[in-house]
Design a protein around this motif. Structure first.
Motif, mmCIF file in Angstrom:
data_model
loop_
_atom_site.group_PDB
_atom_site.id
_atom_site.type_symbol
_atom_site.label_atom_id
_atom_site.label_comp_id
_atom_site.label_asym_id
_atom_site.label_seq_id
_atom_site.Cartn_x
_atom_site.Cartn_y
_atom_site.Cartn_z
ATOM 1 N N ASN A 76 63.995 25.194 22.251
ATOM 2 C CA ASN A 76 64.432 26.298 23.110
ATOM 3 C C ASN A 76 65.945 26.458 23.120
ATOM 4 N N LEU A 77 66.668 25.372 22.799
ATOM 5 C CA LEU A 77 68.126 25.473 22.703
ATOM 6 C C LEU A 77 68.497 26.496 21.641
ATOM 7 N N VAL A 78 67.878 26.399 20.482
ATOM 8 C CA VAL A 78 68.146 27.348 19.395
ATOM 9 C C VAL A 78 67.618 28.737 19.747
ATOM 10 N N TRP A 79 66.420 28.764 20.346
ATOM 11 C CA TRP A 79 65.783 30.040 20.685
ATOM 12 C C TRP A 79 66.628 30.859 21.652
ATOM 13 N N GLU A 80 67.154 30.218 22.673
ATOM 14 C CA GLU A 80 67.938 30.938 23.680
ATOM 15 C C GLU A 80 69.315 31.350 23.166
ATOM 16 N N LEU A 81 69.923 30.522 22.309
ATOM 17 C CA LEU A 81 71.249 30.856 21.772
ATOM 18 C C LEU A 81 71.165 31.916 20.676
ATOM 19 N N GLU A 82 69.989 31.985 20.017
ATOM 20 C CA GLU A 82 69.782 32.893 18.887
ATOM 21 C C GLU A 82 70.775 32.614 17.765
ATOM 22 N N ARG A 83 71.171 31.359 17.660
ATOM 23 C CA ARG A 83 72.041 30.909 16.572
ATOM 24 C C ARG A 83 71.987 29.378 16.549
ATOM 25 N N PRO A 84 72.292 28.774 15.424
ATOM 26 C CA PRO A 84 72.227 27.306 15.345
ATOM 27 C C PRO A 84 73.496 26.647 15.888
ATOM 28 N N PRO A 85 73.397 25.815 16.921
ATOM 29 C CA PRO A 85 74.569 25.115 17.451
ATOM 30 C C PRO A 85 74.927 23.898 16.601
ATOM 31 N N THR A 86 76.163 23.439 16.709
ATOM 32 C CA THR A 86 76.598 22.240 15.983
ATOM 33 C C THR A 86 76.677 21.029 16.902
ATOM 34 N N TYR A 87 76.454 21.242 18.204
ATOM 35 C CA TYR A 87 76.435 20.137 19.164
ATOM 36 C C TYR A 87 75.188 20.291 20.034
ATOM 37 N N LEU A 88 74.816 19.199 20.693
ATOM 38 C CA LEU A 88 73.610 19.218 21.520
ATOM 39 C C LEU A 88 73.912 19.217 23.010
ATOM 40 N N ASN A 89 75.201 19.388 23.396
ATOM 41 C CA ASN A 89 75.523 19.343 24.832
ATOM 42 C C ASN A 89 74.883 20.497 25.598
ATOM 43 N N GLY A 90 74.474 21.547 24.892
ATOM 44 C CA GLY A 90 73.779 22.637 25.568
ATOM 45 C C GLY A 90 72.485 22.180 26.220
ATOM 46 N N LEU A 91 71.871 21.130 25.694
ATOM 47 C CA LEU A 91 70.633 20.608 26.285
ATOM 48 C C LEU A 91 70.895 20.041 27.675
ATOM 49 N N ALA A 92 72.032 19.360 27.847
ATOM 50 C CA ALA A 92 72.383 18.828 29.167
ATOM 51 C C ALA A 92 72.623 19.973 30.148
ATOM 52 N N ALA A 364 56.327 33.436 11.829
ATOM 53 C CA ALA A 364 56.760 32.158 12.384
ATOM 54 C C ALA A 364 56.377 32.074 13.855
ATOM 55 N N PRO A 365 55.801 30.961 14.278
ATOM 56 C CA PRO A 365 55.451 30.820 15.700
ATOM 57 C C PRO A 365 56.697 30.646 16.550
ATOM 58 N N LYS A 366 56.609 31.077 17.780
ATOM 59 C CA LYS A 366 57.715 30.852 18.704
ATOM 60 C C LYS A 366 57.792 29.365 19.029
ATOM 61 N N PRO A 367 58.944 28.921 19.521
ATOM 62 C CA PRO A 367 59.078 27.508 19.859
ATOM 63 C C PRO A 367 58.170 27.144 21.023
ATOM 64 N N PRO A 368 57.875 25.861 21.179
ATOM 65 C CA PRO A 368 57.079 25.453 22.343
ATOM 66 C C PRO A 368 57.707 26.002 23.610
ATOM 67 N N SER A 369 56.907 26.584 24.469
ATOM 68 C CA SER A 369 57.423 27.204 25.689
ATOM 69 C C SER A 369 57.095 26.345 26.901
ATOM 70 N N PRO A 370 58.055 25.579 27.399
ATOM 71 C CA PRO A 370 57.825 24.849 28.642
ATOM 72 C C PRO A 370 57.474 25.828 29.751
ATOM 73 N N GLU A 371 56.866 25.330 30.790
ATOM 74 C CA GLU A 371 56.388 26.183 31.885
ATOM 75 C C GLU A 371 57.503 27.052 32.433
ATOM 76 N N LEU A 372 58.708 26.499 32.490
ATOM 77 C CA LEU A 372 59.834 27.250 33.042
ATOM 78 C C LEU A 372 60.028 28.563 32.295
ATOM 79 N N PHE A 373 60.042 28.506 30.957
ATOM 80 C CA PHE A 373 60.304 29.697 30.179
ATOM 81 C C PHE A 373 59.114 30.651 30.183
#
Length: 376
Positions: A76-92, A364-373
């Motif tokens: 979902n990090l990639v899905w929401e940004l609609e671009r590939p990030p180079t760091y993972l701090n967005g998950l926090a 292509a299938p959408k990413p796994p969608s947690p309940e929140l999304f």
């Protein structure tokens, strides 16, 4: 839980501490500082953040970013940004947003303060400038001698020597203020991994971020950082916050602050005690100086641990037939990548492949969608 009028991303550093202290003066009904904790991973700054929030009399909400959350939300990090990030701090940040959803609508971040008031990169530029001042005194004949013995010098030393003798401080900034990869690096570049990147970016791309007037190397560096990496960070904050009904503000980007920052001489952006001397002196009005000037240990996310743990399966994805058939990456280079030395390249590679699978692959299938999304 009591609803907050305002929440502040809080690391216990100078920027967020000053922001929190200033916010307290505005007498919000409920002000909360929020920070992340990574269970099973060391966060050396958490103790400082707790101590400062307590000193300022502000609630500190510590949000656990678990490996289980990382494993579930990574796509979902990639899905929401609609671009590939180079760091993972967005998950926090996503985990913090999840925790605050329904509790507040607005957060503040101290992001960009480094860019406006001075950071460690500027100290490096100043040191390079000092070297250039000394090298200008070297006679032309001696320069020729140095060039002649380059062939017997170790390759890295020869390259550094050639760079110092032929490049100005402005060249140093334009080239990215880096003379070499880190000691542990395999020195694998993005162009080694992705052949399509082997052509250099056009000069016009960099000129977009250079002030039109004659400016110092330090001002040029700050201008570029503000309109490239910092701009990307700001977009990331709010793109990830939107699904949670939150908005992030950046006080250090206000017109008044930027106007002040633009008038500060280079010599006021760092001193013998480090970067941001002006912000540090201001922060000393609110918290003890020994906390302000204490050594900063960093508040980074454990990206390498996440890569080897909860999202390790995504590295294996790089060697799947589907990825290799795409032909984007050089397979032999992929096998050379090391978690210790090439972490950013690995993150870039897996997020790029996830991005392509989510947005470009047929059916292509959408990413796994947690309940929140699912219900946002």
């Amino acid at each position: 839980q009591q609803r907050s009028d305002l929440a502040i991303f809080f690391s216990g550093g100078v920027d967020s501490s000053l922001l929190l202290a200033k916010a307290r003066k505005h007498k919000f009904n409920h002000l909360v500082a929020v920070t992340a904790r990574f269970p099973g991973h060391r966060n050396p700054e958490l103790e400082r953040a707790t101590r400062i929030a307590d000193y300022l009399g502000t609630e500190l909400r510590i949000v656990d970013v678990t490996d289980a959350f990382i494993k579930e939300y990574f796509p979902n990090l990639v899905w929401e940004l609609e671009r590939p990030p180079t760091y993972l701090n967005g998950l926090a940040r996503m985990r913090i947003y999840q925790d605050l959803m329904g509790q507040t609508e607005f957060l503040l971040s101290g992001e960009v303060a480094d860019c406006v008031f001075g950071n460690e990169t500027l100290i490096g530029i100043a040191k390079y400038d000092q070297k250039q001042d000394l090298l200008r005194l070297i006679p032309t004949r001696l320069r020729r001698v140095v060039k002649a013995i380059e062939v017997v010098l170790p390759a890295d030393l020869a390259r550094r020597t050639r760079y110092l003798l032929t490049k100005s401080t402005l060249d140093f900034v334009r080239d990215g203020t880096s003379l070499a990869a880190t000691a542990k690096s395999n020195q694998i570049t993005a162009a080694d991994l992705v052949p399509a990147l082997r052509e250099e970016a056009p000069v016009e791309f960099y000129e977009m971020f250079e002030p039109a007037n004659n400016c110092s190397a330090i001002v040029l560096s700050q201008s570029r950082t503000l309109f490239t990496s910092n701009r990307n960070q700001i977009q990331t904050y709010n793109l990830l916050a939107a699904p949670f009904g939150l908005q992030v503000g950046f006080p250090f980007l206000s017109e008044e602050i930027l106007r002040v920052g633009a008038t500060i001489p280079d010599s006021y952006k760092f001193d013998r005690l480090g970067a941001k001397p002006i912000l540090k002196k201001l922060t000393c009005r609110y918290i003890p100086a020994q906390w302000v000037y204490g050594s900063k240990l960093g508040f980074s996310t454990p990206d390498s641990d996440w890569l080897s743990g909860p999202i390790s399966k995504w590295i294996k994805m790089l060697f799947e037939e589907r990825t290799l058939t795409r032909g984007l990456f050089v397979p032999t280079t992929l096998r050379w990548l090391s978690l210790e030395a090439d972490m950013e390249l690995i993150i870039s590679a897996i997020t790029l492949e996830v991005y392509l699978r989510q947005f470009f692959d047929p059916s292509a299938p959408k990413p796994p969608s947690p309940e929140l999304f699912a219900h946002c």
